[in-house]
Write a protein that holds these residues in place. Structure first.
Motif, short mmCIF file in Angstrom:
data_model
loop_
_atom_site.label_atom_id
_atom_site.label_comp_id
_atom_site.label_asym_id
_atom_site.label_seq_id
_atom_site.Cartn_x
_atom_site.Cartn_y
_atom_site.Cartn_z
N LEU A 1 11.83 0.79 -40.57
CA LEU A 1 11.32 1.23 -39.27
C LEU A 1 12.44 1.35 -38.27
N ARG A 2 12.33 2.38 -37.42
CA ARG A 2 13.37 2.57 -36.41
C ARG A 2 12.67 2.88 -35.10
N SER B 1 23.89 4.65 -36.09
CA SER B 1 22.67 4.25 -35.38
C SER B 1 21.84 3.37 -36.29
N SER C 1 23.41 2.93 -50.09
CA SER C 1 24.72 2.52 -49.58
C SER C 1 24.74 2.32 -48.07
N ASP C 2 23.68 1.81 -47.50
CA ASP C 2 23.67 1.36 -46.11
C ASP C 2 24.13 2.40 -45.11
N GLY C 3 24.02 3.66 -45.46
CA GLY C 3 24.34 4.69 -44.48
C GLY C 3 25.83 4.88 -44.26
N TYR D 1 11.37 3.10 -50.20
CA TYR D 1 11.91 4.06 -49.23
C TYR D 1 10.88 4.98 -48.60
N VAL E 1 19.43 0.47 -37.92
CA VAL E 1 18.07 0.00 -37.72
C VAL E 1 18.11 -1.17 -36.74
N TRP F 1 18.46 12.90 -52.26
CA TRP F 1 17.04 12.80 -52.62
C TRP F 1 16.62 13.95 -53.54
N MET G 1 9.50 4.97 -36.09
CA MET G 1 9.31 5.98 -37.14
C MET G 1 9.66 5.38 -38.49
N ARG G 2 8.98 5.92 -39.49
CA ARG G 2 9.20 5.45 -40.86
C ARG G 2 10.37 6.21 -41.45
N THR G 3 11.42 5.47 -41.81
CA THR G 3 12.59 6.13 -42.40
C THR G 3 12.93 5.48 -43.72
N THR G 4 13.86 6.13 -44.43
CA THR G 4 14.30 5.57 -45.70
C THR G 4 15.06 4.26 -45.50
N ARG G 5 15.41 3.95 -44.25
CA ARG G 5 16.04 2.65 -43.97
C ARG G 5 15.12 1.73 -43.21
N MET H 1 20.18 8.05 -42.83
CA MET H 1 18.77 7.81 -42.53
C MET H 1 17.99 9.11 -42.51
N LEU H 2 16.90 9.13 -43.21
CA LEU H 2 15.99 10.29 -43.18
C LEU H 2 14.61 9.77 -42.86
N LEU H 3 13.80 10.63 -42.27
CA LEU H 3 12.39 10.28 -42.18
C LEU H 3 11.88 10.09 -43.60
N GLU I 1 22.20 12.58 -47.21
CA GLU I 1 21.07 11.91 -47.84
C GLU I 1 20.04 12.91 -48.38
N GLU J 1 14.78 14.04 -34.84
CA GLU J 1 13.81 14.12 -35.93
C GLU J 1 12.57 14.89 -35.49
N ARG K 1 23.98 5.84 -53.97
CA ARG K 1 24.29 6.57 -52.74
C ARG K 1 23.26 6.25 -51.65
N ILE K 2 22.00 6.35 -52.06
CA ILE K 2 20.92 6.17 -51.08
C ILE K 2 20.91 4.73 -50.55
#
Lengths: 336, 483
Positions: B263-264, A269, A258-260, A332, A271, A162, B257-261, A1-3, A158, B241, A255-256
């Protein structure tokens, strides 16, 4: 997970450094072409096609009247009002890198920051036909240093995916553009009918992607325009071919997506289920498009592509790369 | 003005505490010190430890000068400071809870009401809201000065968003790297666990409805803020973060927060932006830095904001005068650490005294920080003093005055000689949720950030005014003066 914003910065940092390198390579084709024609009109037309291939017709027209070497070099290398110029691209690269500095290794930051600092040292007389090769070599060399630092020092997580995704998506699009500059000379010719100027033009396309020698290793024969196109589009062993680039795009999208499970936190952690949007079909859209394109290229033949028309094929391919970009953003980078 | 010399005490002989430093300095040729200083600067620059100064209009890569001679505090001195700081911060938190709650302190007449409710930092939105764990100042920076061997005074309280802790940590890193032999000669208490302590503190105040490990983020105004380096450094060290306003949004009352997965949920926001920019719906509608709906989510108990909005009333230098009374009122104790005597220009008698003695006093704006807008009487020209006197007469409530303190000095490497320079100390005091609901959990790492005024005779240590920093060593062991 990344911002999402971090992913966005990494993605565009990589895209813009690749774009700077591609613009340098396009200019290199134009420079070689213009140097072998004798009439001024023909030279101007070579420089004009360089502007077209870079997709800068509109910005160029608002800044200059005629396609002289000086105008084109100015516009594509250092005019920061042209967002695709090399120097404008480098400014975007540094800006993005600064924001995500802690996501980069020291070496990647040094590569980006060093390139920016050096870019300030070029002087007016470097932006000429005579000075151009040095600038183009410098751009390519620095961009390779960036790529090397990414490959050799960034943690495989990740953030790295990117950066790589940005690099290869941009490269796929730009390889198509480089072939497209010269699509009209890459038409089938019976052996013997091609003149030295034709061979020179085909060679220039190859040199622009550092593939002149590779061609001879692969085909062990004299230059043939259709094979040049085949090498650039379909040959998987050619690192800048469309199929190679799109295969990398697919790989990093996988890769991206792949559900972490490969994420540094091991997906520990997750979502909150109640907040996650529906991630069914839609969630893999960019990947689905990329896979379809890759599969298509792996089974395609160069004859089929010529059947469609080379220019039409390349235009469609560039459009699809844009769609993947849009889908990546929607999926994303907005973070919702 | 010469202050207490922390190396030599009041006599010609080096204190036992500083014997190791003295021997090290004697053995170190100035050329080598210069070289080490250049190495330190190179490390800071390479790491990107910079601090932009607002009024200079833009060198984002400016370094704060670092002095390579450490400032030493012995265990006995630190124990005293620790006790006084913890006491003070408990009282400040109790005062803030009271100011936004039952206002017993005001009603008992211990502080003029307007200093609280008309204070520009007062946030009416916080009225009647019980903050999680009773913590308002999750991070407080308390500026302490020393005037004699056993005299420490609090100069000001920073309860909003105190900065500088990254320098405390990086200064130590650099000292350990450059001078391992000197470092090894002392038993120095560590500071490197500060980010862990901070994270633990922030997690402790997570909302009650948080399930699982609390998600903490650091909210920064972004890369153009002068303290951006510190923001990214702390986020990195804590493994959380680093977000900006646009990365957060409120959905169904929860901060995400807005993430690549997708909202968290975010449970705790360690914000490094001012109150006014937190939430355009609650404060400045023109602010693009904040998160619309953040304050409502906070009041609903769905997120914790640290430090609490409105904590800034405690930073006011007119409120400062009443901190000793807070300690007596809320804790039933006598203050361990004393205030600096302060004249409030709003009071007629005191104003008259201040105007008459401007040449001997330091005058400060009650809402000022960073050393901006102050007058150091003994160093000011006659014209500057007259201009300040006019300002005081025009808006007396905005100013307080203090005697020009003889701040203690520490040996400092300036140019190519070692000379005494005035210093202060900013320890960072962390407040988290305690298992005792009537109390708060106070913790700190030993020491803090020592700021040093580099120009000869200068008393202004603020980095925005050309001050530097020193590594601060709280030293255990036999070296204390009492043996």
């Amino acid at each position: 997970m990344l911002l999402s914003r971090t992913a966005d910065n990494l993605f565009w940092m990589a895209r813009y450094i690749e774009r700077a390198e591609s613009t340098a390579r396009l200019l290199d084709v134009g420079r070689r072409m213009a140097s072998v024609v004798t009439e001024p009109d023909a030279a101007a037309s070579e420089w004009a096609s360089t502007i077209d291939a870079a997709g800068c017709e509109a910005t160029f027209a608002s800044a200059h009247d005629i396609h002289t070497a000086g105008n084109v070099i100015d516009h594509l290398v250092r005019d920061v009002r042209n967002p695709s110029s090399i120097f404008a691209s480098l400014a975007v690269v540094r800006q993005n890198a600064r924001v995500v500095r802690t996501a980069l290794s020291q070496d990647v930051w040094d590569a980006v920051n060093g390139m920016w600092i050096e870019s300030q040292a070029w002087r007016d007389d470097d932006f000429t036909v005579a000075g151009l090769p040095r600038i183009l070599d410098w751009v390519k060399e620095r961009s390779q240093r960036f790529g090397g630092a990414v490959a050799n020092t960034m943690l495989r997580s990740e953030a790295y995916w990117w950066v790589r995704l940005g690099t290869f998506l941009e490269r796929a699009e730009n390889s198509a553009r480089i072939v497209d500059v010269k699509y009209h000379v890459l038409i089938p010719r019976p052996p013997g009918e091609a003149g030295p100027l034709d061979e020179y033009q085909w060679g220039a396309v190859l040199r622009a992607v550092s593939a002149y020698r590779a061609y001879h290793w692969v085909y062990r024969d004299r230059l043939d325009p259709v094979r040049v196109a085949e090498l650039m589009i379909l040959r998987p062993e050619m690192p800048r071919s469309l199929v190679s680039c799109i295969a990398q795009v697919t790989y990093y999208l996988e890769r991206i997506a792949s559900d972490g499970s490969h994420a540094p936190d091991g997906g520990a952690s997750p979502v909150r289920a109640d907040l996650a949007p529906e991630r069914g079909e839609v969630s893999r859209r960019p990947l689905a498009i990329s896979r379809a394109i890759e599969d298509g290229l792996r089974t395609a033949t160069i004859e089929r592509i010529y059947g469609e028309g080379l220019h039409e094929f390349l235009t469609r391919f560039i459009g699809t790369m844009n769609s993947i970009g849009h889908e990546i953003r929607r999926e994303y980078l907005l973070g919702e | 003005m010469t202050g207490y010399d922390e190396m030599r005490g009041d006599g010609p002989v080096v204190r036992d505490l500083y014997a190791g430093v003295g021997a090290w300095l004697d053995a170190m040729p100035p050329a080598l010190l210069s070289r080490r200083r250049a190495e330190a600067e190179f490390i800071f620059r390479r790491t990107g430890i910079t601090f932009a100064v607002y009024e200079e209009g833009g060198d984002p890569d400016r370094l704060i000068p670092f002095d390579i001679i450490p400032r030493l505090i012995d265990a006995r001195e630190w124990d005293f400071l620790h006790r006084g700081l913890a006491q003070r911060v408990r009282a400040l938190n109790a005062f803030l809870a009271d100011a936004y709650g039952s206002r017993d302190f005001l009603r008992a007449g211990r502080i003029p009401e307007h200093l609280v409710t008309r204070n520009p930092e007062f946030v009416p939105y916080m009225n009647g809201f019980a903050v999680p764990g009773g913590c308002y100042t999750h991070v407080a920076g308390i500026d302490v000065v020393r005037t004699a061997r056993d005299e420490f005074h609090v100069l000001e309280d920073n309860c909003r968003v105190p900065s500088g802790v990254a320098y405390m940590l990086e200064d130590r890193e650099v000292m350990m790297r450059l001078f391992p032999e000197l470092f090894g000669a002392y038993r120095v208490r560590p500071v490197s666990h500060y980010p862990e302590e901070l994270l633990r503190t922030l997690q402790s105040v997570a909302p009650r409805n948080c399930d699982g490990d609390p998600v903490v983020v650091l909210l920064s105004p972004g890369q153009f803020n002068s303290a951006y380096y510190e923001h990214s450094f702390l986020a990195d060290e804590m493994g959380i973060e680093l977000v900006e306003g646009a990365d957060l949004l409120v959905r169904d009352g929860l901060v995400c927060m807005r993430t690549t997965r997708g909202l968290r949920r975010v449970d705790v926001v360690y914000r490094r932006i001012d109150d006014a920019y937190l939430d355009p719906l609650a404060f400045r509608p023109d602010s693009a830095l904040g998160v619309p709906g953040l304050m409502a989510a906070y009041r609903a108990g769905n997120v914790t904001i640290a430090n609490a909005p409105g904590a800034g009333i405690a930073d006011d230098k007119a409120v400062y005068c009443h901190v000793p009374e807070m300690i007596r009122f809320f804790l039933g104790e006598e203050p361990t650490l004393q205030n600096v005597p302060t004249w409030q220009c709003s009071l007629e008698d005191e104003r008259a005294y201040v105007l008459e003695h401007l040449a001997d006093l330091v005058v400060k704006s009650v809402h000022g920080s960073g050393g901006y807008g102050m007058l150091v009487g003994p160093h000011a020209t006659r014209a500057e003093r007259e201009e300040f006197a006019a300002r005081i007469r025009a808006t007396p409530g905005r100013y307080i005055a203090q005697p020009t303190l003889a701040l203690s000095t520490c040996p400092t490497f300036v140019g190519d000689t070692v000379v005494p320079r005035h210093v202060d100390l900013r320890p960072y005091v962390l407040c988290g949720r305690s298992s005792d609901p009537a109390s708060i959990d106070v913790r700190m790492v030993a020491g803090g950030l020592t700021r040093v005024a580099l120009p000869a005779g200068s008393l202004v240590v603020n980095s925005s005014q050309g001050g530097g920093t020193k590594d601060t060593w709280v030293v255990d062991g036999p070296a204390g003066e009492e043996g």
